[in-house]
Design a protein around this motif. Structure first.
Motif, PDB file in Angstrom:
ATOM      1  N   VAL A  17       0.852  -1.200   0.000  1.00  0.00           N
ATOM      2  CA  VAL A  17       0.000   0.000   0.000  1.00  0.00           C
ATOM      3  C   VAL A  17       0.883   1.243   0.000  1.00  0.00           C
ATOM      4  O   VAL A  17       1.666   1.450   0.939  1.00  0.00           O
ATOM      5  N   THR A  18       0.751   2.073  -1.044  1.00  0.00           N
ATOM      6  CA  THR A  18       1.551   3.283  -1.190  1.00  0.00           C
ATOM      7  C   THR A  18       0.644   4.500  -1.214  1.00  0.00           C
ATOM      8  O   THR A  18      -0.319   4.552  -1.991  1.00  0.00           O
ATOM      9  N   LEU A  19       0.948   5.461  -0.362  1.00  0.00           N
ATOM     10  CA  LEU A  19       0.215   6.727  -0.341  1.00  0.00           C
ATOM     11  C   LEU A  19       0.850   7.684  -1.342  1.00  0.00           C
ATOM     12  O   LEU A  19       2.036   7.995  -1.261  1.00  0.00           O
ATOM     13  N   LEU A  20       0.047   8.160  -2.294  1.00  0.00           N
ATOM     14  CA  LEU A  20       0.525   9.113  -3.294  1.00  0.00           C
ATOM     15  C   LEU A  20       0.221  10.546  -2.885  1.00  0.00           C
ATOM     16  O   LEU A  20       1.013  11.453  -3.152  1.00  0.00           O
ATOM     17  N   HIS A  21      -0.937  10.759  -2.298  1.00  0.00           N
ATOM     18  CA  HIS A  21      -1.352  12.108  -1.907  1.00  0.00           C
ATOM     19  C   HIS A  21      -2.161  12.049  -0.625  1.00  0.00           C
ATOM     20  O   HIS A  21      -2.931  11.109  -0.400  1.00  0.00           O
ATOM     21  N   GLU A  22      -1.976  13.076   0.201  1.00  0.00           N
ATOM     22  CA  GLU A  22      -2.855  13.298   1.337  1.00  0.00           C
ATOM     23  C   GLU A  22      -3.037  14.796   1.519  1.00  0.00           C
ATOM     24  O   GLU A  22      -2.067  15.517   1.768  1.00  0.00           O
ATOM     25  N   VAL A  23      -4.276  15.249   1.380  1.00  0.00           N
ATOM     26  CA  VAL A  23      -4.630  16.652   1.564  1.00  0.00           C
ATOM     27  C   VAL A  23      -5.629  16.715   2.706  1.00  0.00           C
ATOM     28  O   VAL A  23      -6.672  16.048   2.669  1.00  0.00           O
ATOM     29  N   ASN A  24      -5.321  17.505   3.730  1.00  0.00           N
ATOM     30  CA  ASN A  24      -6.221  17.613   4.870  1.00  0.00           C
ATOM     31  C   ASN A  24      -6.134  19.022   5.471  1.00  0.00           C
ATOM     32  O   ASN A  24      -5.421  19.891   4.953  1.00  0.00           O
ATOM     33  N   GLN A  25      -6.846  19.233   6.562  1.00  0.00           N
ATOM     34  CA  GLN A  25      -6.881  20.559   7.179  1.00  0.00           C
ATOM     35  C   GLN A  25      -5.530  20.964   7.753  1.00  0.00           C
ATOM     36  O   GLN A  25      -5.240  22.157   7.882  1.00  0.00           O
ATOM     37  N   ASN A  27      -2.469  20.269   6.472  1.00  0.00           N
ATOM     38  CA  ASN A  27      -1.405  20.552   5.498  1.00  0.00           C
ATOM     39  C   ASN A  27      -1.880  21.362   4.299  1.00  0.00           C
ATOM     40  O   ASN A  27      -1.192  21.444   3.281  1.00  0.00           O
ATOM     41  N   SER A  28      -3.069  21.960   4.407  1.00  0.00           N
ATOM     42  CA  SER A  28      -3.613  22.746   3.296  1.00  0.00           C
ATOM     43  C   SER A  28      -4.514  23.838   3.848  1.00  0.00           C
ATOM     44  O   SER A  28      -4.875  23.817   5.030  1.00  0.00           O
ATOM     45  N   PRO A  29      -4.948  24.780   2.989  1.00  0.00           N
ATOM     46  CA  PRO A  29      -5.881  25.816   3.446  1.00  0.00           C
ATOM     47  C   PRO A  29      -7.336  25.364   3.437  1.00  0.00           C
ATOM     48  O   PRO A  29      -8.227  26.180   3.662  1.00  0.00           O
ATOM     49  N   HIS A  31     -10.866  23.494   4.604  1.00  0.00           N
ATOM     50  CA  HIS A  31     -11.597  23.195   5.829  1.00  0.00           C
ATOM     51  C   HIS A  31     -12.657  22.121   5.636  1.00  0.00           C
ATOM     52  O   HIS A  31     -13.043  21.446   6.589  1.00  0.00           O
ATOM     53  N   TYR A  32     -13.136  21.956   4.409  1.00  0.00           N
ATOM     54  CA  TYR A  32     -14.258  21.062   4.139  1.00  0.00           C
ATOM     55  C   TYR A  32     -13.888  19.838   3.313  1.00  0.00           C
ATOM     56  O   TYR A  32     -14.653  18.878   3.279  1.00  0.00           O
ATOM     57  N   VAL A  33     -12.773  19.867   2.628  1.00  0.00           N
ATOM     58  CA  VAL A  33     -12.399  18.781   1.719  1.00  0.00           C
ATOM     59  C   VAL A  33     -11.133  18.096   2.205  1.00  0.00           C
ATOM     60  O   VAL A  33     -10.155  18.760   2.574  1.00  0.00           O
ATOM     61  N   GLY A  34     -11.143  16.772   2.187  1.00  0.00           N
ATOM     62  CA  GLY A  34      -9.949  15.965   2.402  1.00  0.00           C
ATOM     63  C   GLY A  34      -9.794  14.991   1.252  1.00  0.00           C
ATOM     64  O   GLY A  34     -10.787  14.601   0.614  1.00  0.00           O
ATOM     65  N   PHE A  35      -8.559  14.583   0.974  1.00  0.00           N
ATOM     66  CA  PHE A  35      -8.327  13.715  -0.174  1.00  0.00           C
ATOM     67  C   PHE A  35      -7.080  12.862   0.048  1.00  0.00           C
ATOM     68  O   PHE A  35      -6.061  13.357   0.532  1.00  0.00           O
ATOM     69  N   LYS A  36      -7.185  11.579  -0.297  1.00  0.00           N
ATOM     70  CA  LYS A  36      -6.030  10.693  -0.361  1.00  0.00           C
ATOM     71  C   LYS A  36      -6.088   9.917  -1.672  1.00  0.00           C
ATOM     72  O   LYS A  36      -7.181   9.607  -2.171  1.00  0.00           O
TER      73      LYS A  36
END
Length: 271
Positions: A17-25, A27-29, A31-36
């Motif tokens: 299992v390899t994580l390519l992206h993680e966007v959360n509150q 490490n980003s501006p 507040h409503y969206v998270g993404f992996k």
């Protein structure tokens, strides 16, 4: 260095299992969206417990099994490449649940998050349920797969869509925004774009800008990059010879998509 453009990070989470992206509150501006985005090898598993967030698990490529430990869905996923230009399967998991993903084949899986406090039923969103649209004309044409549109009332916050834009066309165009909670004219929705490009050595251009230009970034976006759109207009231009795919995740205080076109460029719709 852009604060909106993210390159793949290739972090090994566990065997296969390899994580390519993680966007959360944190490490980003946003507040409503998270993404992996994760890559999973056959037989490998990924597990997660959700707090006050809901998650749409998109089988971007390959096939997976998804379980919330009450229901299990097998054979989730329909394609080996996003450029087959057909919809895929997804699974919706509500807040305060846990899930496990097991790869049946080599798979690329998107995990799309947004805040949620009202628990909803787990369900599989089959490829056949995706609304398919052809939008635009002239050099402003794209193919849209609506995974979780705002007409779907079975979830709390998430909006999820895939878009394929052919060579030498523009997408998310004319430039539009949805960053003001001013319904019915416009809704406040943050957004992420996960990009793939065919052939993979290509690039697209994405600009993110506000009316007052306090935010104004134009990025050369490469294969498997992510672009964060906290506010502002966000058009995508595809160079000759390449095809663009992107997966959008949107969420905000109200689950409705009402956008506002940049008045300087709205005239092109009247041609």
């Amino acid at each position: 260095m852009s604060r909106l453009l993210r390159k793949p990070q290739q972090q090994l989470l566990s065997t296969g299992v390899t994580l390519l992206h993680e966007v959360n509150q944190d490490n980003s501006p946003l507040h409503y969206v998270g993404f992996k985005m994760i890559d999973i090898e056959p037989g490998a598993t990924y597990s997660e417990a959700l707090g006050k967030t809901e998650c749409c698990i998109v089988a971007v490529t390959g096939q997976i099994t998804v379980s919330d430990h009450e229901q299990t869905f097998t054979g989730v996923g329909t394609r080996a490449s996003v450029f087959e230009k057909k919809p895929t399967d997804s699974v919706y998991i509500s807040n305060d649940r846990a899930f496990t993903i097991t790869a049946e084949t080599t798979a690329r899986v998107a995990l799309c998050y947004s805040p949620s406090i009202e628990q909803r039923p787990t369900r599989m969103i089959q490829a056949a349920e995706n609304g398919v649209e052809h939008r635009g004309k002239y050099n402003n044409q794209r193919l849209v797969h609506n995974i979780l549109p705002d007409s779907d009332q079975t979830v709390n916050s998430l909006l999820v869509v895939e878009v394929i834009t052919e060579s030498a066309n523009w997408s998310s165009y004319p430039p539009h925004k949805h960053d003001v909670d001013q319904l019915p004219a416009e809704s406040l929705l943050e957004e992420t774009y996960y990009h793939e490009i065919d052939p993979a050595q290509g690039f697209v251009f994405q600009r993110v800008y506000t009316d007052d230009r306090s935010l104004d970034e134009t990025m050369a976006v490469e294969h498997r990059n992510v672009v964060i759109v906290p506010v502002g207009y966000h058009p995508v231009g595809v160079p000759d010879g390449y095809t663009s795919y992107y997966l959008n995740v949107m969420a905000g205080p109200k689950r409705i998509w009402k956008f506002h076109n940049d008045p300087d460029h709205e005239w092109i719709l009247q041609r």
